[in-house]
Enzyme design. Structure first.
Site, PDB file in Angstrom:
ATOM      1  CG  ASP A  50      -1.899   1.126   1.234  1.00 57.01           C
ATOM      2  OD1 ASP A  50      -2.139   1.711   0.160  1.00 57.01           O
ATOM      3  OD2 ASP A  50      -2.431   1.439   2.314  1.00 57.01           O
ATOM      4  CG  ASP A  71      -3.690   4.278  -2.298  1.00 53.05           C
ATOM      5  OD1 ASP A  71      -2.981   3.299  -1.996  1.00 53.05           O
ATOM      6  OD2 ASP A  71      -4.648   4.672  -1.608  1.00 53.05           O
TER       7      ASP A  71
END
Ligand code: NAG
Ligand code: NAG
Ligand code: NAG
Ligand code: NAG
Ligand code: NAG
Length: 417
Positions: A87, A296
Site C-alpha cells: 500500500d 495509491d
C-alpha cells in the site's frame, strides 16, 4: 488505501529519527532486490474465480479483494509468514497479532509475539512512538497505536520491532532487523481472509520505504502490477534500491510534489483525454493545484473529483457505441456495459505534468463478473484525486525519492523478466 491522517493531519517529524537498521544478509547494503507480489482470493467469499470481489469497488476503495497485491514476508525468529497488502497510500506496517481481542477472520495462523526471540515492544518513551500521532502510552509503558484508513478500516495494537525476512526473486533472503511495525490486536475493515495486514509503502517516517532509507543503494523502488483480469497465479513485481531505476525507451516522468503530509506520493494531474477529447482537471479554470492526485497501490479504482469524473464518464459514454446497462447497484460503478464480446472502449490518456500516460481498455474497463465491464473510476467530493491500481497496472512505475520523480514505462507486467 489512504490513511486517515493523510487527509487530516500534518506530519512534521522527519524520518531521521528512525535509523535504517535494514541490512541484507550478504552484508552488502548497496545492492537492491526484487520480490514477487501475489494475489489471493478468499475461497469462502468468492467461490467463482474471485471476480465478484470487484462488485463493491467503485464505491469502496477497499472493496476489491482481488484488487489487492500482497507482499509475502516473514517476521520474527524463527521466521513466520505474513501476507500484507502492498500500500503506497499509507505508512504503517502491521499484521494481526495474538492475543487477538477483535480480529477479522484469517486463514493462516496468526503471529504470536511470545514465540519469537527477536520481538520487542516499542516503549512509549521512545521517539518511535511519537512518530505516530496516534501513539499513546499504556499503563505498561507500551506504545499503543490506532491507525485508521479512509475506507473505515482500522487497526489498533502495540508498536513493536521485529526482524523481517524477504525472499528476493533470485531466491536470496534479505534480512531486515529492528523493523518497526504494529502488532494489531484489534483490527477490522474490508480485508479478505488471506490478508494478514498492510505493508505501508508511503513516504512518511514509519513506512517500509522510509525505514529502508538508502540501505539498498538508493531511496527508490518500483512496481509492475499485473492487470486485474490476470490469472491470480501470475506474480506482480516490486524492486527496492539499486536496480529499481526506471529508464529506457518510452519512459515518461512527472515530479513528486512535496506537501506537509509526507505519506502520499503526490503528483500533478493536468487533465485526462478520452480518445482525442481533452478534459482539463479543473473544469472552471485553467489553474490546477500542484499535487492534486496521489498514487495509491492499495486503492483499486482511480478516484477523481466529481466535476472531472462526470465529464470523463459522459465522454466515455459518448465514445462507446453501445448502451450502458441501467443502474445495477450490485455492480457499484456508475458506468457499466453488458456484452458477451470484448468491449471496445476508447484509449484514455492521463496527462500528468510532463508525462502523458496512455491507458488501454484493460486498465480502465474492469470486469466485475462475466460479460460485464465497468469503468474502473469513481468520484470524490475532495479536490485531490487518487490514481488507483487498475490504472497503474501494466506500467513499470518507479518512485525515486532522491530525484523526487515518478516514472512510468509501458510494460507487460505479466511477462516477468
Ligand atoms: C510486550 O507487551 C505485552 C503486553 O503488555 C507483554 O505481555 C509482553 O511480555 C511484552 N513483550 C516483551 C518481549 O517485552
Ligand atoms: C494497549 O493495548 C493493549 C493490547 O491491545 C490493551 O490491552 C490495552 O488496554 C491498551 N491500553 C491503552 C491505554 O490503550
Ligand atoms: C480551479 O481553479 C480555481 C481558480 O483558480 C481555484 O480556486 C481552484 O482551487 C482550482 N481547483 C482545482 C481542483 O484545482
Ligand atoms: C501530452 O498531451 C498534451 C495534450 O494532448 C499535448 O499537448 C502534449 O504535447 C503531450 N506531451 C507529450 C510530451 O507528448
Ligand atoms: C459522485 O457522482 C455522482 C454522479 O455525478 C453524484 O451524484 C455524487 O454526489 C458524487 N459523489 C461525490 C462524493 O462527490
Amino acid at each position: 488505501m489512504a490513511s486517515f491522517h493523510s487527509f487530516f493531519t500534518v506530519i512534521i517529524i522527519s524520518h531521521v529519527f528512525i535509523p535504517s537498521y535494514f541490512s541484507p544478509i550478504h552484508g552488502n547494503t548497496d545492492v537492491g532486490f526484487m520480490i514477487n507480489l501475489i494475489r489471493k482470493t478468499s475461497a469462502q467469499a468468492f467461490p467463482v474465480r474471485g471476480l465478484s470481489a470487484m462488485s463493491e469497488t467503485p464505491q469502496s476503495p477497499v472493496g476489491a479483494n482481488l484488487g489487492h497485491y500482497l507482499m509475502e514476508l516473514s517476521i520474527g525468529t524463527p521466521p513466520f509468514k505474513i501476507y500484507g497488502i502492498a500500500d503506497t497510500g499509507s505508512d504503517l506496517i502491521w499484521t494481526q497479532c495474538l492475543p487477538c481481542n477483535n480480529c477479522y477472520n484469517q486463514l493462516n495462523p496468526m503471529f504470536d509475539p511470545i514465540k519469537s526471540s527477536s520481538y520487542s515492544n516499542v516503549s512509549c518513551d521512545s521517539n518511535l512512538c511519537h512518530q505516530l500521532d496516534t501513539g499513546v502510552c499504556s499503563p505498561q509503558k507500551q506504545c499503543n497505536y490506532t491507525y485508521a484508513y479512509a475506507s473505515a478500516s482500522i487497526t489498533q495494537g502495540v508498536l513493536a520491532q521485529e526482524t523481517v525476512t524477504l525472499t528476493s526473486t533470485t531466491g536470496t533472503s534479505v534480512l531486515l532487523k529492528g523493523v518497526v511495525f504494529g502488532c494489531g490486536h484489534d483490527n477490522k475493515g474490508g480485508f479478505n481472509d488471506h490478508e494478514t495486514g498492510i505493508i505501508g509503502l508511503g513516504g512518511g517516517p514509519m513506512s517500509f520505504i522510509s525505514q529502508m532509507g538508502a540501505s539498498f543503494g538508493g531511496k527508490r523502488f518500483s512496481q509492475c502490477l499485473v492487470p486485474f483480469h490476470t490469472d491470480v497465479n501470475v506474480y506482480s513485481r516490486m524492486s527496492f534500491g539499486k536496480g529499481s531505476e526506471v529508464s529506457g525507451e518510452g519512459v515518461v516522468s512527472t515530479p513528486l510534489v512535496i506537501k506537509d503530509d509526507k505519506t502520499p506520493y503526490f503528483v500533478t494531474l493536468l487533465g485526462i483525454s478520452v480518445g482525442n477529447t481533452y478534459l482539463h482537471y479543473n473544469g472552471s479554470s485553467e489553474n490546477v493545484e500542484k499535487g492534486n492526485m496521489f498514487l495509491d497501490s492499495g486503492t483499486p479504482p482511480t478516484i477523481l473529483p466529481t466535476q472531472l469524473y462526470d465529464r470523463v464518464v459522459a465522454e466515455v459514454k459518448n465514445q462507446v457505441a453501445m448502451e450502458p446497462t441501467v443502474d445495477d447497484p450490485d455492480l457499484g460503478s456508475q458506468l457499466c456495459y453488458r456484452t458477451k464480446n470484448n468491449l471496445r472502449g476508447p484509449m484514455l490518456t492521463v496527462h500528468f505534468e510532463g508525462a502523458n500516460v496512455t491507458l488501454e481498455p484493460i486498465q480502465t474497463l474492469i470486469s466485475p463478473k462475466d460479460d460485464v465491464f465497468c469503468l474502473g473510476f469513481t468520484n470524490t467530493s475532495s479536490d485531490v484525486g487518487i490514481y488507483g491500481n487498475f490504472a497503474q497496472s501494466n506500467y513499470l512505475i518507479g518512485f525515486d525519492l532522491e530525484a523526487q520523480v515518478v516514472s512510468f514505462k509501458p510494460t507487460d507486467c505479466t511477462k516477468n523478466t
